[in-house]
Motif scaffolding. Structure first.
Motif, mmCIF file in Angstrom:
data_model
loop_
_atom_site.group_PDB
_atom_site.id
_atom_site.type_symbol
_atom_site.label_atom_id
_atom_site.label_comp_id
_atom_site.label_asym_id
_atom_site.label_seq_id
_atom_site.Cartn_x
_atom_site.Cartn_y
_atom_site.Cartn_z
ATOM 1 N N GLU A 101 0.856 -1.182 0.000
ATOM 2 C CA GLU A 101 0.000 0.000 0.000
ATOM 3 C C GLU A 101 0.891 1.231 0.000
ATOM 4 O O GLU A 101 1.840 1.320 0.786
ATOM 5 C CB GLU A 101 -0.903 0.009 1.225
ATOM 6 N N ILE A 102 0.594 2.174 -0.869
ATOM 7 C CA ILE A 102 1.367 3.410 -0.931
ATOM 8 C C ILE A 102 0.996 4.288 0.250
ATOM 9 O O ILE A 102 -0.179 4.541 0.502
ATOM 10 C CB ILE A 102 1.141 4.142 -2.271
ATOM 11 N N GLU A 103 2.037 4.730 0.985
ATOM 12 C CA GLU A 103 1.823 5.543 2.175
ATOM 13 C C GLU A 103 2.052 7.030 1.948
ATOM 14 O O GLU A 103 1.282 7.855 2.416
ATOM 15 C CB GLU A 103 2.740 5.073 3.305
ATOM 16 N N HIS A 104 3.164 7.383 1.293
ATOM 17 C CA HIS A 104 3.511 8.792 1.119
ATOM 18 C C HIS A 104 4.188 9.003 -0.229
ATOM 19 O O HIS A 104 4.812 8.093 -0.764
ATOM 20 C CB HIS A 104 4.479 9.265 2.213
ATOM 21 N N VAL A 105 4.087 10.228 -0.722
ATOM 22 C CA VAL A 105 4.789 10.640 -1.935
ATOM 23 C C VAL A 105 5.524 11.939 -1.601
ATOM 24 O O VAL A 105 4.903 12.904 -1.154
ATOM 25 C CB VAL A 105 3.816 10.867 -3.114
ATOM 26 N N TYR A 106 6.842 11.927 -1.791
ATOM 27 C CA TYR A 106 7.693 13.071 -1.469
ATOM 28 C C TYR A 106 8.498 13.475 -2.686
ATOM 29 O O TYR A 106 8.719 12.673 -3.584
ATOM 30 C CB TYR A 106 8.747 12.703 -0.413
ATOM 31 N N ILE A 107 9.008 14.709 -2.652
ATOM 32 C CA ILE A 107 10.036 15.112 -3.597
ATOM 33 C C ILE A 107 11.050 15.954 -2.828
ATOM 34 O O ILE A 107 10.681 16.751 -1.956
ATOM 35 C CB ILE A 107 9.474 15.874 -4.821
ATOM 36 N N GLY A 108 12.329 15.710 -3.120
ATOM 37 C CA GLY A 108 13.379 16.450 -2.441
ATOM 38 C C GLY A 108 14.595 16.628 -3.321
ATOM 39 O O GLY A 108 14.790 15.903 -4.297
ATOM 40 N N ARG A 109 15.389 17.623 -2.961
ATOM 41 C CA ARG A 109 16.636 17.903 -3.691
ATOM 42 C C ARG A 109 17.744 17.046 -3.109
ATOM 43 O O ARG A 109 17.891 16.932 -1.897
ATOM 44 C CB ARG A 109 16.997 19.390 -3.550
ATOM 45 N N ALA A 110 18.515 16.422 -3.982
ATOM 46 C CA ALA A 110 19.620 15.570 -3.536
ATOM 47 C C ALA A 110 20.706 16.442 -2.912
ATOM 48 O O ALA A 110 21.017 17.527 -3.403
ATOM 49 C CB ALA A 110 20.186 14.784 -4.706
ATOM 50 N N THR A 111 21.266 15.953 -1.813
ATOM 51 C CA THR A 111 22.371 16.642 -1.145
ATOM 52 C C THR A 111 23.542 15.683 -1.044
ATOM 53 O O THR A 111 23.371 14.465 -1.033
ATOM 54 C CB THR A 111 21.972 17.120 0.265
ATOM 55 N N PHE A 112 24.727 16.244 -0.968
ATOM 56 C CA PHE A 112 25.941 15.434 -0.886
ATOM 57 C C PHE A 112 26.185 15.015 0.547
ATOM 58 O O PHE A 112 26.006 15.811 1.451
ATOM 59 C CB PHE A 112 27.125 16.253 -1.410
ATOM 60 N N PRO A 113 26.619 13.801 0.817
ATOM 61 C CA PRO A 113 26.855 12.727 -0.132
ATOM 62 C C PRO A 113 25.631 11.855 -0.371
ATOM 63 O O PRO A 113 25.471 11.313 -1.457
ATOM 64 C CB PRO A 113 27.978 11.926 0.495
ATOM 65 N N HIS A 114 24.774 11.687 0.616
ATOM 66 C CA HIS A 114 23.618 10.794 0.417
ATOM 67 C C HIS A 114 22.432 11.285 1.225
ATOM 68 O O HIS A 114 22.147 10.757 2.285
ATOM 69 C CB HIS A 114 23.929 9.363 0.859
#
Length: 115
Positions: free
Chosen positions: A73-86
């Protein structure tokens, strides 16, 4: 950034179908354990040299993830900017073109999962 009103929250799918549908759209199941899985889609902003990840979190409601018939079951949908290193920065504003791509991919996934 948490994406509300995607129509994906609460959608259920068997693992095999979710993996296949996500793969068609560029999603990869990166993080997983017996009861949870995370699907990521990398979206690049070539003009600024930044990467963003559309992340969908799921939880097994029937079975375990090693079984392709397990129901997630899908719980959440997010979007974020990648940061170094992980890492992902969920607080940064998301450029409109990136958000447009993310919104379209979410709708495409919803269509594949609900037909």
């Amino acid at each position: 950034m948490l994406l509300d009103n995607t129509g994906l929250i609460g959608v259920r799918s068997d693992l095999g179908h979710l993996d296949d549908s996500g793969e068609k759209l560029g999603f990869v199941r990166w993080q997983w354990e017996y009861r949870r899985a995370t699907y990521d889609l990398k979206i690049q902003d070539r003009s600024k040299g930044e990467d963003y990840f559309l992340r969908i979190t799921t939880r097994a409601v029937e079975g375990k993830l090693e079984n392709p018939d397990a129901i997630l079951e899908i719980e959440h949908v997010y979007i974020g900017r990648a940061t170094f290193p992980h890492g992902l920065d969920y607080e940064s504003s998301i450029p409109a073109p990136i958000l447009d791509v993310a919104t379209q991919r979410v709708q495409d996934l919803k269509q594949l999962l609900t037909k």
